[in-house]
Design a protein around this motif. Structure first.
Motif, PDB file in Angstrom:
ATOM      1  N   VAL A  12       0.871  -1.173   0.000  1.00  0.00           N
ATOM      2  CA  VAL A  12       0.000   0.000   0.000  1.00  0.00           C
ATOM      3  C   VAL A  12       0.909   1.225   0.000  1.00  0.00           C
ATOM      4  N   ALA A  13       0.818   1.999  -1.062  1.00  0.00           N
ATOM      5  CA  ALA A  13       1.642   3.205  -1.143  1.00  0.00           C
ATOM      6  C   ALA A  13       0.779   4.398  -0.756  1.00  0.00           C
ATOM      7  N   ARG A  14       1.161   5.045   0.355  1.00  0.00           N
ATOM      8  CA  ARG A  14       0.379   6.178   0.854  1.00  0.00           C
ATOM      9  C   ARG A  14       1.168   7.462   0.656  1.00  0.00           C
ATOM     10  N   ASP A  15       0.513   8.444   0.072  1.00  0.00           N
ATOM     11  CA  ASP A  15       1.139   9.758  -0.093  1.00  0.00           C
ATOM     12  C   ASP A  15       0.797  10.565   1.167  1.00  0.00           C
ATOM     13  N   TYR A  16       1.769  10.639   2.068  1.00  0.00           N
ATOM     14  CA  TYR A  16       1.486  11.280   3.363  1.00  0.00           C
ATOM     15  C   TYR A  16       1.224  12.780   3.228  1.00  0.00           C
ATOM     16  N   LYS A  18      -0.770  13.924   1.061  1.00  0.00           N
ATOM     17  CA  LYS A  18      -2.198  14.030   0.744  1.00  0.00           C
ATOM     18  C   LYS A  18      -3.083  13.462   1.858  1.00  0.00           C
ATOM     19  N   CYS A  19      -2.580  12.498   2.617  1.00  0.00           N
ATOM     20  CA  CYS A  19      -3.394  11.818   3.635  1.00  0.00           C
ATOM     21  C   CYS A  19      -3.818  12.795   4.731  1.00  0.00           C
ATOM     22  N   VAL A  20      -5.128  12.838   4.993  1.00  0.00           N
ATOM     23  CA  VAL A  20      -5.642  13.750   6.015  1.00  0.00           C
ATOM     24  C   VAL A  20      -6.058  12.983   7.284  1.00  0.00           C
ATOM     25  N   VAL A  21      -5.648  11.727   7.343  1.00  0.00           N
ATOM     26  CA  VAL A  21      -5.939  10.865   8.497  1.00  0.00           C
ATOM     27  C   VAL A  21      -7.444  10.851   8.822  1.00  0.00           C
ATOM     28  N   CYS A  22      -8.266  10.724   7.790  1.00  0.00           N
ATOM     29  CA  CYS A  22      -9.721  10.636   8.014  1.00  0.00           C
ATOM     30  C   CYS A  22     -10.112   9.226   8.446  1.00  0.00           C
ATOM     31  N   ARG A  23      -9.204   8.283   8.244  1.00  0.00           N
ATOM     32  CA  ARG A  23      -9.365   6.878   8.648  1.00  0.00           C
ATOM     33  C   ARG A  23     -10.467   6.149   7.867  1.00  0.00           C
ATOM     34  N   ALA A  24     -10.860   6.704   6.743  1.00  0.00           N
ATOM     35  CA  ALA A  24     -11.862   6.019   5.909  1.00  0.00           C
ATOM     36  C   ALA A  24     -11.313   4.675   5.431  1.00  0.00           C
ATOM     37  N   CYS A  25     -10.053   4.642   5.049  1.00  0.00           N
ATOM     38  CA  CYS A  25      -9.451   3.399   4.555  1.00  0.00           C
ATOM     39  C   CYS A  25      -9.524   2.312   5.630  1.00  0.00           C
ATOM     40  N   GLU A  26      -9.279   2.720   6.862  1.00  0.00           N
ATOM     41  CA  GLU A  26      -9.308   1.768   7.978  1.00  0.00           C
ATOM     42  C   GLU A  26     -10.714   1.180   8.141  1.00  0.00           C
ATOM     43  N   ARG A  27     -11.723   2.049   8.072  1.00  0.00           N
ATOM     44  CA  ARG A  27     -13.105   1.594   8.238  1.00  0.00           C
ATOM     45  C   ARG A  27     -13.555   0.724   7.069  1.00  0.00           C
ATOM     46  N   HIS A  34      -5.240  -1.415   6.881  1.00  0.00           N
ATOM     47  CA  HIS A  34      -4.927  -0.048   7.312  1.00  0.00           C
ATOM     48  C   HIS A  34      -5.072   0.071   8.822  1.00  0.00           C
ATOM     49  N   VAL A  35      -4.094   0.667   9.460  1.00  0.00           N
ATOM     50  CA  VAL A  35      -4.107   0.800  10.920  1.00  0.00           C
ATOM     51  C   VAL A  35      -3.768   2.246  11.297  1.00  0.00           C
ATOM     52  N   TYR A  36      -4.494   2.759  12.286  1.00  0.00           N
ATOM     53  CA  TYR A  36      -4.227   4.117  12.777  1.00  0.00           C
ATOM     54  C   TYR A  36      -3.262   4.045  13.955  1.00  0.00           C
ATOM     55  N   LYS A  37      -2.185   4.821  13.889  1.00  0.00           N
ATOM     56  CA  LYS A  37      -1.215   4.882  14.988  1.00  0.00           C
ATOM     57  C   LYS A  37      -1.486   6.148  15.782  1.00  0.00           C
ATOM     58  N   GLU A  38      -2.091   5.949  16.916  1.00  0.00           N
ATOM     59  CA  GLU A  38      -2.518   7.094  17.714  1.00  0.00           C
ATOM     60  C   GLU A  38      -1.332   7.949  18.166  1.00  0.00           C
ATOM     61  N   LYS A  39      -0.260   7.283  18.540  1.00  0.00           N
ATOM     62  CA  LYS A  39       0.928   7.962  19.070  1.00  0.00           C
ATOM     63  C   LYS A  39       1.453   9.021  18.102  1.00  0.00           C
ATOM     64  N   TYR A  40       1.377   8.670  16.796  1.00  0.00           N
ATOM     65  CA  TYR A  40       1.916   9.593  15.789  1.00  0.00           C
ATOM     66  C   TYR A  40       0.816  10.323  15.026  1.00  0.00           C
ATOM     67  N   ASP A  41      -0.453  10.025  15.347  1.00  0.00           N
ATOM     68  CA  ASP A  41      -1.606  10.522  14.590  1.00  0.00           C
ATOM     69  C   ASP A  41      -1.383  10.304  13.091  1.00  0.00           C
ATOM     70  N   LYS A  42      -1.144   9.048  12.769  1.00  0.00           N
ATOM     71  CA  LYS A  42      -0.740   8.718  11.411  1.00  0.00           C
ATOM     72  C   LYS A  42      -1.350   7.371  11.007  1.00  0.00           C
ATOM     73  N   MET A  43      -1.614   7.218   9.721  1.00  0.00           N
ATOM     74  CA  MET A  43      -2.071   5.920   9.218  1.00  0.00           C
ATOM     75  C   MET A  43      -0.856   5.105   8.800  1.00  0.00           C
ATOM     76  N   ALA A  64      -4.962   9.597  -1.841  1.00  0.00           N
ATOM     77  CA  ALA A  64      -3.617   9.476  -1.280  1.00  0.00           C
ATOM     78  C   ALA A  64      -3.076   8.047  -1.372  1.00  0.00           C
ATOM     79  N   LEU A  65      -3.924   7.116  -1.870  1.00  0.00           N
ATOM     80  CA  LEU A  65      -3.518   5.713  -1.838  1.00  0.00           C
ATOM     81  C   LEU A  65      -3.381   5.109  -3.224  1.00  0.00           C
ATOM     82  N   LYS A  66      -2.398   4.248  -3.366  1.00  0.00           N
ATOM     83  CA  LYS A  66      -2.369   3.346  -4.511  1.00  0.00           C
ATOM     84  C   LYS A  66      -1.755   2.031  -4.056  1.00  0.00           C
TER      85      LYS A  66
END
Lengths: 502, 247
Positions: A12-16, A18-27, A34-43, A64-66
């Motif tokens: 999974v190539a993520r363009d950080y 562009k990523c707004v951490v909406c977590r749609a991919c995770e849902r 896809h996993v959300y890392k709370e510590k870094y507020d990052k996917m 942001a994903l390909k």
């Protein structure tokens, strides 16, 4: 200790940026890639879980994903290719047979792509389908084979056997409720009704909500007889006996227990959570005579009011088998080529058993003509019909109509990730998980299927017009309309076509 | 059904289609068929009305049967009650292979034996439970792929050995097979458990025995001379991982 780590096929190539951490991919990802890392507020991503279904790519609001192929991980070897090694490692670790989904991805020849369609020039002028009537309706079934008799009033006296009447020679092939979702079935049923064609229940019975589409439904009877009862037989416009399936000739259906939820359990009448097995053989069919018995038991039960289809996988002696079926009393033979899809099949069988539909269809049509029994049956070709040109070529090779299934699923959102057997389809198609199923809106799904078939119909008419043919019946078995490219003499002989230029 | 009000059809020399047309024309009525000789598909899908058959009906008697009651005063051939949904088939003789194939409701009572693959693919859902009761023994593959429903085999006349051929219950994943026998089966698949019947089982067995005895005029005491055993799916044995996910 041997570690069986297989490097993921996809990353999974993520363009950080562009990523707004909406977590749609995770849902959206049932595979939990896809996993959300709370510590870094990052996917972040777990590439091992990605099946490349493109759900996240499509849904990401900032694009942001390909998903990229991870590339070779072993030393380059034309013989021991990457996937061959990986499959072997999986088996050494598990001791289990390999299970795959959808049609074989292996690079076998696709004969459709080696056949070219004719067009008129100067003589026998082409027809403009926008201005002139073009007939694409097709009657599918047996015909008496005698000259039609008319009464004094000019009306047809000849009694025609029951048939299916298609507004366009395309039908949705069998996919069971169980292997695909309620909403997928609903989409197919609605679309079939709107289009004036038919969809097929597959071997899992019919959900009562879909009984209203009975006039556009082919009900299937397979060895497990799931959901088969008098009401079901009465409901359908035709009854299909499933003898085989192109993706897995010689073996039966196998619906994993995790797809047997309450609703499926009710429709199939089998315990929840246990695997549903449709063995390859019907345990009462060991000969053409026995097949005839099942054909006639179904005809008797429905008082000869509807056609009976026998569906078989394309295998080596297909012409002789089809000849037998044509004599069994069946009204229609459906042949499923080896590139056809499946919800689950052993990999080795999917990739190694059966023959291409193009050769099977041509061989069957030729044999039935030689034996003077082609009129006794309608012929349906399936097993990877990908576009309207494939439809035209199939009809020119001798089919009355085609079955599409993978193509229909693609219209519903399938991205061919070939993971149906996991039951976690992110597109709400090959799953029974309610949260995933609801992602497929049946009204929108039906509209997309209607769009697809309507578009193909338009293209078929354009191609027919180009050939100077204004009724699709004049195209059926009209192999003079085809030429082969890059085919050897044996292939041309079986297909019954000349090489381009000849 | 009443023999007085029943309509009689003489089936001698009649093709199956003609005979079935006649049966279908009398959808609601009680019928007596005489001189039946191998005509197939008799009463296929029939909903109501009794049918008494004298002679030997052909294959697929009562296929997709949907509520009618059929009595055969003699033997039946293969695929009796194939995929039947409701109703009753009573055979005062033996029945052939694949008897009760994929039954999903209703009852079949057989005085004598059944052939191979009887009760294969039987299924059930909640209160819709099919019953197949056989007086004698059975051929191989009894209850193969059984997903639900009840098979009761009395094994009369087979008291010296296990009354079923080989591979009893192969692929079974639901339902129960009750067998009156003092002998263990000849080889059992790993996912099928064999145990003596308990009180709960007796509550199912006893009414079926009573009904069978009443139908065929056999004293109930003659049945309880042997113990009853149960074959049922063993979910622990079924957990073998046959497949591994591939691309």
């Amino acid at each position: 200790m041997i570690h069986d780590y297989i490097y993921p096929e996809f990353e999974v190539a993520r363009d950080y940026d562009k990523c707004v951490v909406c977590r749609a991919c995770e849902r959206q990802c049932a595979n939990e890639a896809h996993v959300y890392k709370e510590k870094y507020d990052k996917m972040t991503c777990i590439n091992e879980n990605c099946v490349n279904c493109h759900r996240c790519v499509t849904i990401c609001p900032t694009h942001a994903l390909k998903i990229v192929r991870s590339g070779d991980t072993y030393k380059r070897n034309a013989n021991w290719q990457n996937w061959i090694i990986n499959e072997l490692v999986r088996q050494a670790g598990s001791g289990a047979a390999l299970l795959s989904s959808m049609g074989t991805p292996e690079p076998y020849p696709v004969y459709w792509d080696k056949l070219l369609i004719n067009a008129s020039q100067v003589t026998n002028p082409s027809i403009d389908p926008l201005r002139e009537p073009m007939e694409v309706r097709m009657r599918l079934g047996a015909t008496p084979g005698t000259k039609p008799q008319r009464g004094a009033d000019g009306r047809l006296k000849t009694q025609l056997p029951p048939s299916l009447n298609l507004s366009v020679p395309i039908m949705f092939s069998a996919m069971s409720y169980g292997s695909i979702s309620y909403n997928a079935h609903s989409s197919l049923a609605q679309a079939a009704q709107q289009l004036g064609i038919y969809y097929n229940t597959g071997e899992g019975g019919l959900h009562r909500d879909f009984e209203q589409y009975g006039g556009n439904t082919i009900v299937q009877v397979a060895s497990g007889r799931f959901g088969v009862h008098q009401g079901y037989l009465d409901m359908g416009a035709a009854i299909e006996i499933k003898m085989g399936q192109g993706a897995k000739p010689g073996i039966g259906g196998h619906l994993p227990g995790k797809k047997i939820v309450e609703d499926i359990s009710r429709t199939r009448m089998i315990p929840e959570g246990t695997d549903a097995i449709s063995p390859a053989p019907h345990h009462d069919i060991y000969s053409i005579e026995d097949l005839r018995q099942l054909v006639y038991s179904l005809k008797e039960a429905t008082r000869y009011t509807k056609p009976v289809i026998v569906k078989i996988a394309a295998v080596h002696n297909i012409a002789a088998i089809a000849s037998g079926i044509a004599r069994s009393g069946a009204d229609i033979i459906a042949i499923d080529g080896f590139r056809g899809g499946t919800g689950a099949a052993p990999t080795r069988i999917r990739n190694s058993v059966g023959i291409p539909i193009e050769l099977a269809l041509a061989a069957v049509d030729s044999r039935l003509r030689e034996e003077g029994i082609r009129h006794r049956v309608g012929l349906v070709a399936g097993g990877s019909i990908r576009n309207s040109a494939d439809v035209v070529k199939a009809i020119a090779l001798g089919a009355d109509a085609v079955y599409i299934a993978t193509g229909a699923l693609l219209a519903l959102g399938c991205h061919l990730c070939r993971s149906c057997h996991s039951g976690k389809c992110n597109w709400g198609i090959a799953t029974q998980r309610p949260d995933l199923v609801k992602r497929l809106n049946p009204e929108i799904g039906a509209q997309r299927l209607v769009n697809l078939v309507t578009a193909w119909e338009r293209e078929i008419k354009e191609m027919m017009g180009g050939m100077g043919i204004n009724a699709i019946e004049a195209l059926r078995g009209n192999r003079a309309m085809l030429r082969g490219v890059g085919l050897n003499e044996t292939e041309l002989n079986i297909l019954g076509v000349k090489h381009a230029g000849a | 059904m009443s023999a007085v009000t029943a309509t009689t059809i003489n089936a001698a020399g009649m093709e199956f289609r003609e005979l079935n047309d006649r049966i279908a024309q009398n959808a609601e009525k009680d019928l007596v068929l005489r001189d039946v000789l191998g005509q197939r598909f008799l009463a296929a899908g029939r909903k109501s009305g009794g049918l008494e058959i004298h002679g030997v009906p052909g294959n697929a008697l009562g296929a997709y049967l949907n509520g009618a009651e059929i009595t055969v005063r003699g033997n039946a051939q293969d695929a009796t009650g194939d995929t039947m949904n409701a109703g009753r088939v009573i055979i005062h003789g033996s029945s052939g292979d694949a008897t009760g194939y994929a039954m999903r409701g209703g009852e079949i009572y057989i005085k004598g034996r059944v052939g191979h693959r009887a009760g294969i693919h039987m299924k059930a859902y909640k209160t819709n439970i099919p019953h197949l009761v056989v007086g004698g023994g059975a051929g191989s593959f009894l209850g193969e792929y059984q997903a639900g429903g009840v098979i009761l085999l009395l094994g009369l006349g087979c008291e010296n050995e296990f009354p079923v051929g080989y591979y009893c219950g192969t692929g079974m994943h639901g339902g129960k097979i009750y067998i009156r026998t003092a002998h263990p089966p000849k080889g059992l698949p790993p996912h099928v458990r064999f145990r003596p019947a308990d009180g709960e089982d007796s509550a199912v067995i006893r009414p079926l025995v009573k009904r069978w005895c009443a139908l065929f005029g056999v004293p109930e005491d003659d049945i309880y001379t042997q113990p009853f055993q149960v074959l049922e799916p063993d979910t622990e044995g079924a957990d073998v991982q046959h497949y591994t996910a591939n691309r």
